[in-house]
Design a protein around this motif. Structure first.
Motif, short mmCIF file in Angstrom:
data_model
loop_
_atom_site.label_atom_id
_atom_site.label_comp_id
_atom_site.label_asym_id
_atom_site.label_seq_id
_atom_site.Cartn_x
_atom_site.Cartn_y
_atom_site.Cartn_z
N MET A 1 1.13 -1.32 0.08
CA MET A 1 -0.27 -0.05 0.10
C MET A 1 0.44 0.96 0.07
SD MET A 1 -2.66 1.48 2.87
CE MET A 1 -1.54 1.47 3.97
N PHE A 2 0.41 1.94 -1.04
CA PHE A 2 1.27 3.22 -0.94
C PHE A 2 0.50 4.21 -0.48
CE2 PHE A 2 1.89 1.27 -5.26
CZ PHE A 2 3.33 1.28 -4.87
N ARG A 3 1.26 5.20 0.61
CA ARG A 3 0.70 6.15 1.38
C ARG A 3 0.93 7.22 1.75
NH1 ARG A 3 2.30 5.78 6.70
NH2 ARG A 3 2.84 4.35 7.89
N ARG A 4 0.48 7.82 1.74
CA ARG A 4 1.51 9.80 2.64
C ARG A 4 2.66 9.50 3.82
NH1 ARG A 4 3.61 13.19 -1.25
NH2 ARG A 4 2.08 13.07 -2.69
N ALA A 5 3.19 9.70 3.77
CA ALA A 5 4.19 8.89 5.38
C ALA A 5 3.56 10.10 7.14
CB ALA A 5 5.72 9.09 5.35
N ASN A 6 3.31 10.15 8.08
CA ASN A 6 3.49 10.97 9.18
C ASN A 6 4.88 10.75 10.19
OD1 ASN A 6 3.05 8.73 11.23
ND2 ASN A 6 1.14 7.66 9.83
N THR A 40 6.46 12.71 1.79
CA THR A 40 7.23 11.58 1.84
C THR A 40 6.42 10.53 1.41
OG1 THR A 40 9.04 12.15 3.20
CG2 THR A 40 8.50 10.06 3.15
N ILE A 41 6.25 10.03 0.62
CA ILE A 41 5.66 8.01 0.51
C ILE A 41 6.33 7.40 0.51
CG2 ILE A 41 4.32 7.37 -1.46
CD1 ILE A 41 4.58 9.50 -2.80
N VAL A 42 5.76 6.32 1.04
CA VAL A 42 5.45 4.82 1.98
C VAL A 42 4.99 3.66 1.47
CG1 VAL A 42 6.58 5.91 3.96
CG2 VAL A 42 4.69 5.09 3.75
N ASN A 43 6.02 2.62 0.87
CA ASN A 43 5.63 1.93 0.83
C ASN A 43 5.26 0.82 1.67
OD1 ASN A 43 4.22 -0.35 -0.86
ND2 ASN A 43 5.72 -0.71 -1.92
N GLU A 44 4.04 0.52 2.47
CA GLU A 44 3.57 -0.41 3.67
C GLU A 44 2.50 -1.46 3.14
OE1 GLU A 44 1.96 1.33 7.72
OE2 GLU A 44 0.60 0.46 6.61
N ILE A 45 3.63 -2.91 3.03
CA ILE A 45 3.26 -3.78 3.50
C ILE A 45 3.61 -4.98 4.30
CG2 ILE A 45 4.37 -6.25 2.36
CD1 ILE A 45 5.52 -4.49 0.54
N HIS A 48 3.76 -2.86 7.84
CA HIS A 48 5.11 -2.44 7.61
C HIS A 48 5.48 -1.33 6.45
CE1 HIS A 48 6.22 -5.38 11.08
NE2 HIS A 48 5.45 -6.17 10.39
N VAL A 49 6.67 -0.37 7.22
CA VAL A 49 7.07 0.47 5.98
C VAL A 49 8.53 -0.52 5.70
CG1 VAL A 49 8.19 2.97 5.24
CG2 VAL A 49 5.96 2.76 7.07
N VAL A 50 8.55 -0.96 4.89
CA VAL A 50 9.47 -0.96 3.58
C VAL A 50 10.12 -0.67 2.81
CG1 VAL A 50 8.59 -3.56 3.90
CG2 VAL A 50 7.88 -2.12 1.74
N ALA A 51 9.20 0.97 2.35
CA ALA A 51 9.81 1.88 1.60
C ALA A 51 10.48 2.74 1.38
CB ALA A 51 10.44 1.35 0.22
N SER A 52 11.24 4.29 0.99
CA SER A 52 9.92 5.35 1.57
C SER A 52 11.28 6.82 0.51
CB SER A 52 10.43 5.78 2.31
OG SER A 52 11.25 6.26 2.81
N LEU A 53 10.21 7.75 0.00
CA LEU A 53 11.33 8.09 -0.55
C LEU A 53 10.05 9.57 -0.15
CD1 LEU A 53 9.01 9.56 -2.88
CD2 LEU A 53 10.13 7.36 -4.66
#
Length: 303
Positions: A1-6, A40-45, A48-53
């Protein structure tokens, strides 16, 4: 799932950074000074957040028009586990930005990884290696680490008159830059003329063997030579980065340099670009050659 970071994700993202195969010291300063959760966008699987940019927005003066652009940077993932998490996140972020801005930039020294997304290398730098023996005269009494923010801005704006494709800067930019340099252990020195007027400045860092000049802004050859002479009070070797259009051999003679890729760009809407600039291009490389003036897509925040 892609989402905005907090803001709570900051600790997790730092842990991702700590797992990188190569740790860049400057990234520590990113978390202190540059991290913005909403950008910032994160990839949550599986929770768990497994990637960010992160992507920031900046105004770039291109062919005398102010263009809002996005810059993608601070890309992290857990590389200890085989996964396409970062690659998938990168593709999603680039897709999102294609609907928001005309240009998307990535600072990178290798464009192969980004060609499949439509990026081209458009801005190169020269990395000059100078030694004390390359200087005919070493004097720097006109150089000082005392400066006025308004003078820095004035010199930058005067310097960039001969360029296109440069980042717009205002007074707040330099106030924030000074804070960032303090965190990065960077230095800023100015050159003054006989009337005590600032005619150039440089941003530099010091490592075990040399002085590294990341930004060199000057209004004449006098300022350029005096600023670099000042580095010799610290080390006998200097690595200085300038745009590919700046030929330091005019002052220092035949000195070695490497041409390095600095910035990649993706034009997100060629129809809009062609309308804005009254042209008909279909590649970023051709588009960024429309103006005869050279580019200056340099910003120490992303170096």
């Amino acid at each position: 799932m892609f989402r905005r970071a907090n803001q709570q994700d900051k600790r997790v993202i730092f842990d991702l950074y700590a797992k990188q195969p190569v740790i860049h010291e400057s990234q520590d300063d990113y978390f202190n000074c540059s991290f913005i959760a909403k950008n910032t966008i994160v990839n949550e699987i599986n929770g768990h957040v497994v990637a960010s940019l992160q992507h920031d927005y900046h105004k770039v003066m291109f062919n005398d028009l102010p263009i809002v652009t996005s810059v993608i940077f601070a890309q992290f993932s857990d590389r200890t586990k085989p996964s396409r998490a970062l690659e998938n996140l990168r593709a999603e972020a680039i897709k999102q930005e294609s609907y928001k801005t005309l240009f998307t930039f990535i600072n990178c020294d290798n464009n192969k990884e980004y060609q499949k997304y439509g990026f081209d290398a458009v801005y190169y730098k020269r990395a000059y290696s100078l030694n004390k023996k390359d200087f005919k005269e070493i004097t720097y009494s006109c150089v000082s680490k005392d400066f006025n923010v308004d003078e820095l801005l004035r010199v930058y704006r005067k310097f960039t008159e001969k360029f296109t494709g440069y980042f717009y800067r205002d007074r707040d930019y330099y106030v924030n830059l000074i804070d960032l340099l303090q965190s990065k252990r960077g230095n800023l020195a100015c050159c003054y003329d006989s009337e005590n007027k600032c005619v150039g400045y440089m941003i530099y860092f010091i490592d075990s063997s040399k002085v590294i000049v990341k930004e060199l802004i000057y209004l004449n050859g006098y300022a350029l030579s005096k600023l670099l002479s000042y580095c010799l009070r610290i080390k006998e070797d200097i690595l200085v980065y300038v745009s590919n259009n700046e030929d330091l051999s005019k002052i220092f003679g035949k000195v070695p340099y490497k041409k390095v890729i600095s910035t990649l760009v993706k034009i997100n809407d060629f129809d809009l670009f062609n309308k804005l600039f009254a042209c008909k291009v279909s590649s970023s490389i051709t588009a960024f050659k429309q103006d005869k003036r050279p580019l200056f897509l340099s910003d120490v925040r992303y170096m």
